[in-house]
Design a protein around this motif. Structure first.
Motif, PDB file in Angstrom:
ATOM      1  N   LEU A  40      47.274  36.599  35.512  1.00 53.77           N
ATOM      2  CA  LEU A  40      47.404  38.024  35.815  1.00 53.77           C
ATOM      3  C   LEU A  40      46.643  38.882  34.815  1.00 53.77           C
ATOM      4  O   LEU A  40      45.984  39.863  35.203  1.00 53.77           O
ATOM      5  N   LEU A  41      46.693  38.530  33.541  1.00 56.64           N
ATOM      6  CA  LEU A  41      45.944  39.294  32.551  1.00 56.64           C
ATOM      7  C   LEU A  41      44.438  39.109  32.735  1.00 56.64           C
ATOM      8  O   LEU A  41      43.666  40.065  32.576  1.00 56.64           O
ATOM      9  N   ALA A  42      44.026  37.881  33.078  1.00 60.13           N
ATOM     10  CA  ALA A  42      42.607  37.660  33.362  1.00 60.13           C
ATOM     11  C   ALA A  42      42.162  38.483  34.563  1.00 60.13           C
ATOM     12  O   ALA A  42      41.068  39.053  34.580  1.00 60.13           O
ATOM     13  N   ARG A  43      43.026  38.560  35.563  1.00 64.23           N
ATOM     14  CA  ARG A  43      42.712  39.365  36.746  1.00 64.23           C
ATOM     15  C   ARG A  43      42.637  40.851  36.399  1.00 64.23           C
ATOM     16  O   ARG A  43      41.764  41.575  36.901  1.00 64.23           O
ATOM     17  N   GLY A  44      43.534  41.315  35.525  1.00 63.54           N
ATOM     18  CA  GLY A  44      43.484  42.707  35.107  1.00 63.54           C
ATOM     19  C   GLY A  44      42.191  43.036  34.382  1.00 63.54           C
ATOM     20  O   GLY A  44      41.605  44.109  34.591  1.00 63.54           O
ATOM     21  N   ARG A  45      41.725  42.118  33.535  1.00 61.67           N
ATOM     22  CA  ARG A  45      40.455  42.331  32.842  1.00 61.67           C
ATOM     23  C   ARG A  45      39.296  42.348  33.840  1.00 61.67           C
ATOM     24  O   ARG A  45      38.412  43.207  33.777  1.00 61.67           O
ATOM     25  N   GLU A  46      39.322  41.413  34.780  1.00 66.17           N
ATOM     26  CA  GLU A  46      38.273  41.340  35.798  1.00 66.17           C
ATOM     27  C   GLU A  46      38.272  42.587  36.684  1.00 66.17           C
ATOM     28  O   GLU A  46      37.209  43.097  37.070  1.00 66.17           O
ATOM     29  N   PHE A  47      39.455  43.099  36.994  1.00 63.61           N
ATOM     30  CA  PHE A  47      39.586  44.306  37.799  1.00 63.61           C
ATOM     31  C   PHE A  47      38.882  45.478  37.115  1.00 63.61           C
ATOM     32  O   PHE A  47      38.187  46.270  37.755  1.00 63.61           O
ATOM     33  N   GLY A  48      39.056  45.591  35.800  1.00 59.47           N
ATOM     34  CA  GLY A  48      38.357  46.625  35.053  1.00 59.47           C
ATOM     35  C   GLY A  48      36.857  46.411  35.056  1.00 59.47           C
ATOM     36  O   GLY A  48      36.078  47.358  35.222  1.00 59.47           O
ATOM     37  N   ASP A  49      36.414  45.160  34.899  1.00 58.24           N
ATOM     38  CA  ASP A  49      34.984  44.855  34.940  1.00 58.24           C
ATOM     39  C   ASP A  49      34.354  45.272  36.264  1.00 58.24           C
ATOM     40  O   ASP A  49      33.176  45.646  36.313  1.00 58.24           O
ATOM     41  N   SER A  50      35.142  45.223  37.340  1.00 59.62           N
ATOM     42  CA  SER A  50      34.611  45.604  38.651  1.00 59.62           C
ATOM     43  C   SER A  50      34.110  47.044  38.667  1.00 59.62           C
ATOM     44  O   SER A  50      33.197  47.383  39.427  1.00 59.62           O
TER      45      SER A  50
END
Length: 248
Positions: free
Chosen positions: A187-197
């Motif tokens: 979930l934290l990795a996804r949150g970081r990736e979401f910001g990168d988007s």
């Protein structure tokens, strides 16, 4: 050395794009957060000014954007478009792959409520700094298209710094990790990736995202003091555990 924005894992990209394509028609999300106005983080006090022109920080933003623009015809750019859509019910699917179970009003109502109401709080946490700094968005500087061309007209007059999407995505990641700690890393990795988007989409600079995530953290910490949020978080923990047991 500038950090290159990683491409998503194939399975994650397929899951996210599939969820976006399969999402039902949009419905209005609740417009009330958990936090009263006076309880919101003070974004103007917490966020430093955006990088000054000619500074090392501004050069870092520019270099990171050049790496992002190189992804335009790659799967990572395609993923950035569904990440931009925060309307429900589509938005409920954005963290499903990392969470490991679907989120919907019938079987996980408390989890859905957490996403809907914390979105309001995280978005509001960025508004003061956005209005103060009025930083132009990167597509206005580089002339390249965004992943959401239909939104470019409205984004032209919307401050880039800090990123509201990044604040929301990081608050969601922290909230869901608290409700499902065994899925915390994903979930934290996804949150970081979401910001990168938001950088890949060409609508935010890297520093916009970083400071948005800082305000997402501040919002989450404030939310932990709210009884209604804690009650929904406890209910979400129970319902998500039940869904995982039933899926076995």
């Amino acid at each position: 050395m500038t950090r290159r924005i990683p491409l998503p894992r194939t399975l994650l990209a397929v899951c996210l794009l599939g969820a976006a394509l399969a999402a039902p028609a949009r419905q209005a999300s609740p417009d009330t957060g958990y936090l009263a106005a006076e309880a919101l983080p003070d974004g103007v006090a917490l966020v430093p000014p955006p990088p000054a022109p000619g500074s090392a920080e501004e050069a870092r933003d520019q270099a990171h954007m050049q790496a992002a623009l190189a992804l335009r015809d790659r799967p990572r750019f395609a993923q950035a478009r569904p990440d931009a859509d925060l309307d429900f019910p589509q938005a409920a699917a954005l963290f499903e792959c990392a969470l490991g179970v679907p989120v919907d009003a019938q079987r996980t109502p408390a989890t859905l409520r957490l996403l809907q109401r914390s979105l309001v709080d995280a978005a509001r946490s960025t508004r003061g700094a956005k209005q103060k700094y009025q930083r132009p968005r990167p597509f206005l500087a580089n002339g390249a298209p965004t992943c959401t061309p239909e939104e470019e007209a409205s984004l032209r007059d919307s401050g880039s710094y800090p990123s509201g999407h990044a604040a929301i995505g990081w608050a969601w990641a922290l909230t869901l990790a608290a409700a499902a700690p065994e899925r915390g890393d994903a979930l934290l990795a996804r949150g970081r990736e979401f910001g990168d988007s938001r950088v890949v989409c060409n609508v935010h600079w890297r520093s916009d995202v970083e400071q948005g995530q800082a305000l997402g953290t501040a919002t989450f910490l404030r939310l932990l003091a709210e009884p209604a949020f804690r009650a929904d978080l406890e209910a979400a923990t129970t319902e998500l555990a039940a869904r995982r047991r039933n899926a076995r």
